[in-house]
Motif scaffolding. Structure first.
Motif, PDB file in Angstrom:
ATOM      1  N   HIS A 131       0.834  -1.196   0.000  1.00 11.27           N
ATOM      2  CA  HIS A 131       0.000   0.000   0.000  1.00 11.27           C
ATOM      3  C   HIS A 131       0.871   1.250   0.000  1.00 11.27           C
ATOM      4  CE1 HIS A 131      -3.375  -2.652   0.752  1.00 11.27           C
ATOM      5  NE2 HIS A 131      -2.683  -3.192   1.735  1.00 11.27           N
ATOM      6  N   VAL A 132       0.249   2.410  -0.207  1.00  8.26           N
ATOM      7  CA  VAL A 132       0.964   3.682  -0.264  1.00  8.26           C
ATOM      8  C   VAL A 132       0.505   4.553   0.902  1.00  8.26           C
ATOM      9  CG1 VAL A 132       1.311   5.789  -1.614  1.00  8.26           C
ATOM     10  CG2 VAL A 132       1.114   3.580  -2.776  1.00  8.26           C
ATOM     11  N   VAL A 133       1.466   5.092   1.648  1.00  9.87           N
ATOM     12  CA  VAL A 133       1.140   6.030   2.727  1.00  9.87           C
ATOM     13  C   VAL A 133       1.091   7.427   2.110  1.00  9.87           C
ATOM     14  CG1 VAL A 133       1.887   7.038   4.920  1.00  9.87           C
ATOM     15  CG2 VAL A 133       2.170   4.579   4.507  1.00  9.87           C
ATOM     16  N   VAL A 134      -0.092   8.053   2.162  1.00  7.55           N
ATOM     17  CA  VAL A 134      -0.261   9.382   1.562  1.00  7.55           C
ATOM     18  C   VAL A 134       0.044  10.501   2.549  1.00  7.55           C
ATOM     19  CG1 VAL A 134      -1.889   8.636  -0.200  1.00  7.55           C
ATOM     20  CG2 VAL A 134      -2.750   9.444   2.014  1.00  7.55           C
ATOM     21  N   GLY A 135       0.223  10.153   3.810  1.00  8.90           N
ATOM     22  CA  GLY A 135       0.582  11.161   4.793  1.00  8.90           C
ATOM     23  C   GLY A 135       0.549  10.614   6.198  1.00  8.90           C
ATOM     24  N   THR A 136       1.359  11.228   7.055  1.00  7.44           N
ATOM     25  CA  THR A 136       1.394  10.897   8.473  1.00  7.44           C
ATOM     26  C   THR A 136       1.151  12.174   9.246  1.00  7.44           C
ATOM     27  OG1 THR A 136       2.988   9.122   8.053  1.00  7.44           O
ATOM     28  CG2 THR A 136       2.803   9.890  10.314  1.00  7.44           C
ATOM     29  N   ALA A 137       0.257  12.101  10.229  1.00  7.32           N
ATOM     30  CA  ALA A 137      -0.099  13.282  11.010  1.00  7.32           C
ATOM     31  C   ALA A 137       0.017  12.979  12.501  1.00  7.32           C
ATOM     32  CB  ALA A 137      -1.527  13.712  10.686  1.00  7.32           C
ATOM     33  N   ALA A 138       0.441  13.995  13.266  1.00  5.06           N
ATOM     34  CA  ALA A 138       0.546  13.863  14.719  1.00  5.06           C
ATOM     35  C   ALA A 138      -0.474  14.732  15.443  1.00  5.06           C
ATOM     36  CB  ALA A 138       1.956  14.226  15.174  1.00  5.06           C
ATOM     37  N   SER A 139      -1.286  15.467  14.681  1.00  2.35           N
ATOM     38  CA  SER A 139      -2.267  16.370  15.284  1.00  2.35           C
ATOM     39  C   SER A 139      -3.520  16.443  14.415  1.00  2.35           C
ATOM     40  CB  SER A 139      -1.687  17.777  15.417  1.00  2.35           C
ATOM     41  OG  SER A 139      -1.507  18.353  14.134  1.00  2.35           O
ATOM     42  N   ARG A 140      -4.581  17.012  14.983  1.00  2.00           N
ATOM     43  CA  ARG A 140      -5.842  17.160  14.248  1.00  2.00           C
ATOM     44  C   ARG A 140      -5.654  17.999  12.988  1.00  2.00           C
ATOM     45  NH1 ARG A 140     -10.581  19.368  17.656  1.00  2.00           N
ATOM     46  NH2 ARG A 140      -8.974  20.899  18.083  1.00  2.00           N
ATOM     47  N   LYS A 141      -4.996  19.145  13.103  1.00  2.00           N
ATOM     48  CA  LYS A 141      -4.825  20.032  11.948  1.00  2.00           C
ATOM     49  C   LYS A 141      -4.076  19.328  10.816  1.00  2.00           C
ATOM     50  CE  LYS A 141      -2.946  24.396  10.250  1.00  2.00           C
ATOM     51  NZ  LYS A 141      -2.905  23.838   8.919  1.00  2.00           N
ATOM     52  N   ALA A 142      -2.982  18.660  11.156  1.00  2.00           N
ATOM     53  CA  ALA A 142      -2.205  17.956  10.131  1.00  2.00           C
ATOM     54  C   ALA A 142      -3.039  16.863   9.470  1.00  2.00           C
ATOM     55  CB  ALA A 142      -0.936  17.373  10.744  1.00  2.00           C
ATOM     56  N   ALA A 143      -3.841  16.147  10.261  1.00  2.00           N
ATOM     57  CA  ALA A 143      -4.691  15.091   9.704  1.00  2.00           C
ATOM     58  C   ALA A 143      -5.754  15.684   8.782  1.00  2.00           C
ATOM     59  CB  ALA A 143      -5.348  14.300  10.828  1.00  2.00           C
ATOM     60  N   PHE A 144      -6.396  16.785   9.211  1.00  2.00           N
ATOM     61  CA  PHE A 144      -7.406  17.424   8.372  1.00  2.00           C
ATOM     62  C   PHE A 144      -6.801  17.879   7.047  1.00  2.00           C
ATOM     63  CE2 PHE A 144     -10.593  18.865  11.901  1.00  2.00           C
ATOM     64  CZ  PHE A 144     -10.905  17.541  12.150  1.00  2.00           C
ATOM     65  N   ASP A 145      -5.568  18.402   7.088  1.00  2.00           N
ATOM     66  CA  ASP A 145      -4.893  18.827   5.858  1.00  2.00           C
ATOM     67  C   ASP A 145      -4.687  17.652   4.899  1.00  2.00           C
ATOM     68  OD1 ASP A 145      -4.790  21.437   6.803  1.00  2.00           O
ATOM     69  OD2 ASP A 145      -2.655  21.338   7.378  1.00  2.00           O
ATOM     70  N   ILE A 146      -4.273  16.503   5.437  1.00  2.00           N
ATOM     71  CA  ILE A 146      -4.055  15.314   4.599  1.00  2.00           C
ATOM     72  C   ILE A 146      -5.375  14.834   4.000  1.00  2.00           C
ATOM     73  CG2 ILE A 146      -3.345  12.885   4.594  1.00  2.00           C
ATOM     74  CD1 ILE A 146      -1.283  13.695   6.802  1.00  2.00           C
ATOM     75  N   ILE A 147      -6.436  14.839   4.817  1.00  2.00           N
ATOM     76  CA  ILE A 147      -7.751  14.405   4.322  1.00  2.00           C
ATOM     77  C   ILE A 147      -8.183  15.262   3.136  1.00  2.00           C
ATOM     78  CG2 ILE A 147     -10.219  14.254   4.893  1.00  2.00           C
ATOM     79  CD1 ILE A 147      -9.284  13.560   7.808  1.00  2.00           C
ATOM     80  N   GLU A 148      -7.943  16.571   3.242  1.00  2.00           N
ATOM     81  CA  GLU A 148      -8.376  17.489   2.187  1.00  2.00           C
ATOM     82  C   GLU A 148      -7.500  17.426   0.937  1.00  2.00           C
ATOM     83  OE1 GLU A 148     -11.256  19.048   2.340  1.00  2.00           O
ATOM     84  OE2 GLU A 148     -11.489  18.193   4.339  1.00  2.00           O
ATOM     85  N   THR A 149      -6.199  17.251   1.111  1.00  2.00           N
ATOM     86  CA  THR A 149      -5.294  17.329  -0.041  1.00  2.00           C
ATOM     87  C   THR A 149      -4.973  15.985  -0.678  1.00  2.00           C
ATOM     88  OG1 THR A 149      -3.339  17.256   1.382  1.00  2.00           O
ATOM     89  CG2 THR A 149      -4.207  19.437   0.812  1.00  2.00           C
ATOM     90  N   SER A 150      -4.930  14.917   0.109  1.00  2.00           N
ATOM     91  CA  SER A 150      -4.505  13.620  -0.432  1.00  2.00           C
ATOM     92  C   SER A 150      -5.631  12.619  -0.596  1.00  2.00           C
ATOM     93  CB  SER A 150      -3.425  13.014   0.470  1.00  2.00           C
ATOM     94  OG  SER A 150      -2.304  13.873   0.521  1.00  2.00           O
ATOM     95  N   VAL A 151      -6.762  12.853   0.013  1.00  2.00           N
ATOM     96  CA  VAL A 151      -7.938  11.988  -0.039  1.00  2.00           C
ATOM     97  C   VAL A 151      -7.562  10.507   0.124  1.00  2.00           C
ATOM     98  CG1 VAL A 151     -10.120  11.532  -1.232  1.00  2.00           C
ATOM     99  CG2 VAL A 151      -8.930  13.679  -1.631  1.00  2.00           C
ATOM    100  N   PRO A 152      -7.215  10.113   1.349  1.00  2.00           N
ATOM    101  CA  PRO A 152      -6.858   8.710   1.572  1.00  2.00           C
ATOM    102  C   PRO A 152      -8.055   7.785   1.347  1.00  2.00           C
ATOM    103  CG  PRO A 152      -7.085   9.868   3.653  1.00  2.00           C
ATOM    104  CD  PRO A 152      -7.197  10.897   2.574  1.00  2.00           C
ATOM    105  N   GLU A 153      -7.741   6.529   1.073  1.00  2.00           N
ATOM    106  CA  GLU A 153      -8.790   5.513   0.916  1.00  2.00           C
ATOM    107  C   GLU A 153      -9.048   4.783   2.219  1.00  2.00           C
ATOM    108  OE1 GLU A 153      -8.356   3.921  -3.532  1.00  2.00           O
ATOM    109  OE2 GLU A 153      -6.502   3.749  -2.338  1.00  2.00           O
ATOM    110  N   PHE A 154      -8.121   4.943   3.175  1.00  2.00           N
ATOM    111  CA  PHE A 154      -8.233   4.298   4.478  1.00  2.00           C
ATOM    112  C   PHE A 154      -7.307   5.033   5.443  1.00  2.00           C
ATOM    113  CE2 PHE A 154      -7.042   1.332   7.769  1.00  2.00           C
ATOM    114  CZ  PHE A 154      -8.294   0.897   8.188  1.00  2.00           C
ATOM    115  N   ALA A 155      -7.609   4.945   6.756  1.00  2.00           N
ATOM    116  CA  ALA A 155      -6.743   5.590   7.747  1.00  2.00           C
ATOM    117  C   ALA A 155      -6.638   4.761   9.026  1.00  2.00           C
ATOM    118  CB  ALA A 155      -7.271   6.981   8.087  1.00  2.00           C
ATOM    119  N   PHE A 156      -5.452   4.799   9.607  1.00  2.00           N
ATOM    120  CA  PHE A 156      -5.209   4.304  10.962  1.00  2.00           C
ATOM    121  C   PHE A 156      -5.158   5.547  11.839  1.00  2.00           C
ATOM    122  CE2 PHE A 156      -3.213   0.861   8.486  1.00  2.00           C
ATOM    123  CZ  PHE A 156      -3.752  -0.254   9.115  1.00  2.00           C
TER     124      PHE A 156
END
Length: 136
Positions: free
Chosen positions: A25-50
């Motif tokens: 699989h491909v990791v589209v981003g790693t976040a350590a905070s809410r803001k960083a996670a929201f940014d990844i959701i908006e820009t990279s549109v993951p298909e799944f998240a841990f």
């Protein structure tokens, strides 16, 4: 599958990233905070998240889970304290309790990939599934 990792402990995030990539699989981003996670959701549109529940900015993993559920992006919580997850799991498929084994994580990832693809699969031990109400 394009996967987002939300984890504030750098070593755990790196281990999870290596396992995800070794499973193809491909990791589209790693976040350590809410803001960083929201940014990844908006820009990279993951298909799944841990998603870890408690991050560098507090127990904001629940908020991230809600955002993922709003976008219909499947996810699981990865946490050391499953009791912090609301009863409805805020839309998560389930949870993986820390500490987890790499074998357990790989088995969960295989199950998750099959489930996201719409295939039937037996849930592995180590993955706590959300109890969903039957469809009417």
């Amino acid at each position: 599958m394009k996967i987002m990792i939300v984890e504030d402990e750098a070593l755990l995030a790196l281990e999870l990233e290596l396992e995800v990539e070794s499973a193809g699989h491909v990791v589209v981003g790693t976040a350590a905070s809410r803001k960083a996670a929201f940014d990844i959701i908006e820009t990279s549109v993951p298909e799944f998240a841990f998603v870890d529940v408690h991050l560098s900015d507090g127990p904001t993993g629940i908020d991230i889970g809600r955002r993922l559920a709003e976008r219909e992006i499947p996810f699981v919580f990865v946490t050391g304290n499953v009791k912090r997850i609301p009863d409805d799991f805020v839309g998560a498929l389930g949870a993986i309790e820390k500490p987890y084994t790499m074998n357990g994580l790989q088995n969960a990832l295989t199950y998750i990939a099959a489930t996201v693809a719409g295939l039937e699969a037996a849930a592995p031990s180590g993955l706590i599934l959300c109890e969903r109400a039957p469809a009417s």
